[in-house]
Design an enzyme around this catalytic site. Structure first.
Site, PDB file in Angstrom:
ATOM      1  N   HIS A 151      35.105 -19.315  68.748  1.00 56.56           N
ATOM      2  CA  HIS A 151      35.721 -18.041  68.346  1.00 56.56           C
ATOM      3  C   HIS A 151      34.661 -16.938  68.264  1.00 56.56           C
ATOM      4  CE1 HIS A 151      39.345 -20.217  67.853  1.00 56.56           C
ATOM      5  NE2 HIS A 151      39.030 -20.805  66.714  1.00 56.56           N
ATOM      6  N   LEU A 171      41.253   4.616  76.314  1.00 56.55           N
ATOM      7  CA  LEU A 171      41.865   3.285  76.332  1.00 56.55           C
ATOM      8  C   LEU A 171      42.606   3.057  75.025  1.00 56.55           C
ATOM      9  CD1 LEU A 171      42.002   0.428  77.774  1.00 56.55           C
ATOM     10  CD2 LEU A 171      40.063  -0.215  76.326  1.00 56.55           C
ATOM     11  N   ASP A 224      42.590 -17.520  75.417  1.00 57.42           N
ATOM     12  CA  ASP A 224      42.713 -18.922  75.001  1.00 57.42           C
ATOM     13  C   ASP A 224      41.531 -19.739  75.522  1.00 57.42           C
ATOM     14  OD1 ASP A 224      43.966 -21.023  73.721  1.00 57.42           O
ATOM     15  OD2 ASP A 224      45.238 -21.528  75.435  1.00 57.42           O
TER      16      ASP A 224
END
Ligand code: IPE
Ligand code: IPE
Ligand code: MG
Length: 240
Positions: free
Chosen positions: A36, A130, A19
């Protein structure tokens, strides 16, 4: 039973609520979409740093189902960014043994993004270092409702439900979340992985996501490793 003993082996599930992109951009006189774009750059660094910190599963909140409420131009820019990065990053992820999957509802996404997701998932399917889960059009409450509806008659219990939950958002199951990191200063979960976070440790930082780097992730994990998890029991070594 001391569940934390397993966690000390380093197989962590970390969930990040990425965020603060918009405020990061606004503070610099830039359009929110520039935040973004910079946030997508931060993702790469964090994914690269994760395995060495003992993170085995990394869930990144990229777009919530409530984010559709944003102006159309911002939503379109975000969806476009996701498709572009999924296409460009998939070969690197595969080379680093990372398996990518997207969790969330796909039926509202544009076909070009759905195709980019499928391509990236296919290309990275063999990754073992991962498990990278990107949440797009994700709502934990919607997933829980869908999972409940999928339970077969007579099917009950947490194990069955957890399996239905994974099916409900279109990915393989993952272990419970150990650590939630939220950047950007807010202290809330915003409908992310509510079931899986039942005993998660929470870590909030004012740092905006585009500024969050490998050192910040290491600090969050170090903070986590200093905590005592009790899962309702008492700490190991406590007097009776
Ligand atoms: C997080 O940053 C990215 C998404 C929710 C898509 P925000 O866009 O929410 O940034 P702020 O919170 O407005 O600063
Ligand atoms: C949560 O951030 C969703 C993502 C980071 C993708 P928001 O910025 O949408 O959350 P609220 O509205 O502040 O709770
Ligand atoms: Mg926000």
């Amino acid at each position: 039973m001391n569940q934390s003993a397993f966690k000390d082996s380093g197989e962590l599930h970390v969930a990040i609520i990425m965020d603060g992109n918009g405020r990061w951009a606004t503070a610099r006189g830039l359009p929110r979409t520039a935040g973004h774009a910079q946030g997508a750059v931060a993702v790469r660094q964090i994914v690269e740093a994760a395995p060495a910190l003992g993170i085995r599963t990394l869930s990144l909140y990229a777009f919530s189902s409530d984010n559709w409420r944003r102006p159309t131009a911002e939503v379109r820019a975000l969806l476009h960014l996701f498709a572009r990065h999924l296409r460009s990053e998939a070969p690197t992820l595969a080379a680093h043994d990372v398996r990518l999957s997207v969790i969330g509802a796909r039926h509202r996404l544009p076909p070009s993004l759905v195709a980019a997701i499928a391509g990236a998932e296919r290309r990275t399917a063999g990754g073992r270092a991962l498990d990278l889960r990107i949440a797009i059009d994700y709502s934990a409450r919607d997933a829980i409702v869908r999972a409940a509806a999928r339970l077969a008659p007579g099917e009950a219990g947490r194990v069955a439900f957890t399996r239905r939950l994974a099916e409900a958002y279109g990915a393989d199951g993952a272990p419970d979340v150990d650590l939630v990191v939220r950047t950007g200063g807010e202290r809330r979960l915003s409908d992310f992985l509510l079931w899986e976070c039942a005993y998660a440790e929470l870590y909030f930082t004012p740092r905006a996501w585009p500024d969050f780097d490998a050192g910040d992730l290491a600090a969050a994990v170090a903070d986590f490793r200093g905590r005592t998890r009790r899962f309702g029991g008492i700490a190991a070594g406590s007097p009776n």
